[in-house]
Design an enzyme around this catalytic site. Sequence first.
Site, PDB file in Angstrom:
ATOM      1  N   PRO A  49       0.954  -1.213   0.128  1.00 16.83           N
ATOM      2  CA  PRO A  49      -0.011   0.050   0.041  1.00 16.83           C
ATOM      3  C   PRO A  49       0.988   1.261   0.030  1.00 16.83           C
ATOM      4  O   PRO A  49       1.671   1.420   0.864  1.00 16.83           O
ATOM      5  CB  PRO A  49      -0.641  -0.084   1.285  1.00 16.83           C
ATOM      6  CG  PRO A  49       0.111  -0.985   1.918  1.00 16.83           C
ATOM      7  CD  PRO A  49       0.931  -1.940   1.290  1.00 16.83           C
ATOM      8  N   CYS A 109       1.756   3.094   9.766  1.00 17.96           N
ATOM      9  CA  CYS A 109       2.178   4.240   9.253  1.00 17.96           C
ATOM     10  C   CYS A 109       2.796   5.133  10.426  1.00 17.96           C
ATOM     11  O   CYS A 109       2.393   5.342  11.595  1.00 17.96           O
ATOM     12  CB  CYS A 109       0.971   4.705   8.759  1.00 17.96           C
ATOM     13  SG  CYS A 109       1.206   6.349   8.200  1.00 17.96           S
ATOM     14  N   ASP A 111      13.064  -2.385   1.411  1.00 20.86           N
ATOM     15  CA  ASP A 111      14.498  -2.439   0.513  1.00 20.86           C
ATOM     16  C   ASP A 111      14.229  -3.549  -0.518  1.00 20.86           C
ATOM     17  O   ASP A 111      15.551  -3.846  -0.787  1.00 20.86           O
ATOM     18  CB  ASP A 111      15.694  -2.559   1.446  1.00 20.86           C
ATOM     19  CG  ASP A 111      15.626  -1.232   2.265  1.00 20.86           C
ATOM     20  OD1 ASP A 111      14.977  -0.195   2.191  1.00 20.86           O
ATOM     21  OD2 ASP A 111      16.480  -1.304   3.070  1.00 20.86           O
ATOM     22  N   ARG A 130       8.376   0.964  -2.704  1.00 20.61           N
ATOM     23  CA  ARG A 130       8.996   2.175  -3.544  1.00 20.61           C
ATOM     24  C   ARG A 130       9.572   1.448  -4.819  1.00 20.61           C
ATOM     25  O   ARG A 130       9.668   2.099  -5.743  1.00 20.61           O
ATOM     26  CB  ARG A 130      10.206   2.720  -2.670  1.00 20.61           C
ATOM     27  CG  ARG A 130       9.354   3.874  -1.924  1.00 20.61           C
ATOM     28  CD  ARG A 130      10.278   4.382  -0.825  1.00 20.61           C
ATOM     29  NE  ARG A 130      10.801   3.343   0.156  1.00 20.61           N
ATOM     30  CZ  ARG A 130      11.578   3.493   1.157  1.00 20.61           C
ATOM     31  NH1 ARG A 130      11.852   4.653   1.586  1.00 20.61           N
ATOM     32  NH2 ARG A 130      11.818   2.543   1.836  1.00 20.61           N
TER      33      ARG A 130
HETATM   34  C1  LIG Z   1       4.757   7.409  -0.416  1.00 20.77           C
HETATM   35  C2  LIG Z   1       4.522   6.170   0.356  1.00 20.77           C
HETATM   36  C3  LIG Z   1       3.205   5.994   0.942  1.00 20.77           C
HETATM   37  C4  LIG Z   1       2.873   4.876   1.830  1.00 20.77           C
HETATM   38  N1  LIG Z   1       1.645   4.552   2.118  1.00 20.77           N
HETATM   39  C5  LIG Z   1       1.413   3.658   3.082  1.00 20.77           C
HETATM   40  C6  LIG Z   1       0.201   3.330   3.403  1.00 20.77           C
HETATM   41  O1  LIG Z   1      -0.908   3.703   2.745  1.00 20.77           O
HETATM   42  N2  LIG Z   1      -0.121   2.047   4.186  1.00 20.77           N
HETATM   43  C7  LIG Z   1       0.906   1.270   4.662  1.00 20.77           C
HETATM   44  O2  LIG Z   1       0.833   0.644   5.378  1.00 20.77           O
HETATM   45  N3  LIG Z   1       2.183   1.679   4.211  1.00 20.77           N
HETATM   46  C8  LIG Z   1       2.622   2.733   3.341  1.00 20.77           C
HETATM   47  N4  LIG Z   1       3.632   3.017   3.049  1.00 20.77           N
HETATM   48  C9  LIG Z   1       5.008   2.113   3.395  1.00 20.77           C
HETATM   49  C10 LIG Z   1       5.053   1.054   2.530  1.00 20.77           C
HETATM   50  O3  LIG Z   1       3.846   0.184   2.137  1.00 20.77           O
HETATM   51  C11 LIG Z   1       6.261   0.158   2.761  1.00 20.77           C
HETATM   52  O4  LIG Z   1       5.890  -0.673   3.995  1.00 20.77           O
HETATM   53  C12 LIG Z   1       7.571   1.023   2.762  1.00 20.77           C
HETATM   54  O5  LIG Z   1       7.609   1.828   1.802  1.00 20.77           O
HETATM   55  C13 LIG Z   1       8.747  -0.095   2.819  1.00 20.77           C
HETATM   56  O6  LIG Z   1       8.939  -0.826   1.602  1.00 20.77           O
HETATM   57  P1  LIG Z   1       9.760  -0.470   0.645  1.00 20.77           P
HETATM   58  O7  LIG Z   1      11.202  -0.334   0.940  1.00 20.77           O
HETATM   59  O8  LIG Z   1       9.477  -1.800  -0.427  1.00 20.77           O
HETATM   60  O9  LIG Z   1       9.208   0.794  -0.095  1.00 20.77           O
HETATM   61  C14 LIG Z   1       3.793   4.050   2.105  1.00 20.77           C
HETATM   62  C15 LIG Z   1       5.252   4.274   1.668  1.00 20.77           C
HETATM   63  C16 LIG Z   1       5.607   5.462   0.922  1.00 20.77           C
HETATM   64  C17 LIG Z   1       7.184   5.716   0.576  1.00 20.77           C
END
Ligand SMILES: Cc1cc2nc3c(=O)[nH]c(=O)nc-3n(C[C@H](O)[C@H](O)[C@H](O)COP(=O)(O)O)c2cc1C
Length: 317
Positions: free
Chosen positions: A16, A100, A202, A225
């Site tokens: 998400p 969050c 990551d 991301r």
């Molecule tokens: C712009 C943005 C919006 C996000 N919105 C949510 C969200 O609505 N709900 C949630 O559980 N996590 C949210 N996250 C966290 C991501 O789901 C994820 O846990 C976090 O980015 C780490 O994963 P990654 O390293 O693959 O990005 C958000 C992260 C980013 C950067």
Amino acid sequence: MQIGQLTVQNPFFLAPLAGYTDLPFRILCHELGAGLVFSEMISCHGLVYQQKKTLEMLATVPIERPVAFQLFGNEPEIMGEAAAFLSNYPIDCIDINMGCPVRKVVRKGSGAALMKDQQKAEAIIKAVVRKTHLPVTVKFRSGWNNDSIIADTFAMMAENAGASAVIVHARTWSQAFGGKADWSVISRVKKAVTIPVIGNGDILSYQDGERMMLETGCDGVMIGRGALGNPWVFNKLGRPGTVKQRCPVITRHIELIKEHLPERQSVFKVRNHVVRYLVGHPGASQLRYQISNSTTIDEITNLINASMNPTQEESIP
Ligand SMILES: Cc1cc2nc3c(=O)[nH]c(=O)nc-3n(C[C@H](O)[C@H](O)[C@H](O)COP(=O)(O)O)c2cc1C
């Protein structure tokens, strides 16, 4: 993988992402291989009080399934009511946001704040599970800070409260989105529960996802991301080397935005996503600047087509 009664074919999930994982992007990621796609976080109050903007977030179509909608809030009763409301929609799973870090959310006791109040967190999970026939997952972090890495006990609480799977973002609240995710926390959670564990943090390539599963033993991975501008991350072959090769997917993304989002949002959304597809493109920064200043989708499409002039296009290693 089995999440309650839901069978998922591919263990690579779309995370998400508020502002990004709207219906068009979810469909696109599904088409490129994501096994389960997650909505942006949806306010339980917004649902229960039928706020127009919140209700707009519930748009879904059969071709994106299986899909999970994510709820956030901090009152068990309202969360339960919101879950009951969501259960009338053709979706496959309800996820609860307990990770969050955003101040506005945490100050109200929602998101990651629930990791500091396990009793409340448990009451919320139980209320949601009681009010829906859908499998319920819980997404949380390693802990609050380095002195409180509690993801394993938190996961056990979630399992006992009726969660069908847990999703662990291997960062603490105090890390927010910076620093490095500590995947060893995911291994600890995997050892603590019997329900599926989805690791997050990551993952920038399909191979990173495979490595996380191998190193931690987790059942699936969730990509945030790393999927922006790169929905190919859900596929072994990864992102094509040139923007010309990426063009059919960029075009499909723009078409999906035009088809499924209200016009007032669509130019902004196209701009926001398209600039992310240009990584490694010769002249990308100038093109990004031009796209960011465009006011119509046609203008953006023309800019991309013009940049695909064969004299400019080079293979990117
Ligand atoms: C712009 C943005 C919006 C996000 N919105 C949510 C969200 O609505 N709900 C949630 O559980 N996590 C949210 N996250 C966290 C991501 O789901 C994820 O846990 C976090 O980015 C780490 O994963 P990654 O390293 O693959 O990005 C958000 C992260 C980013 C950067």
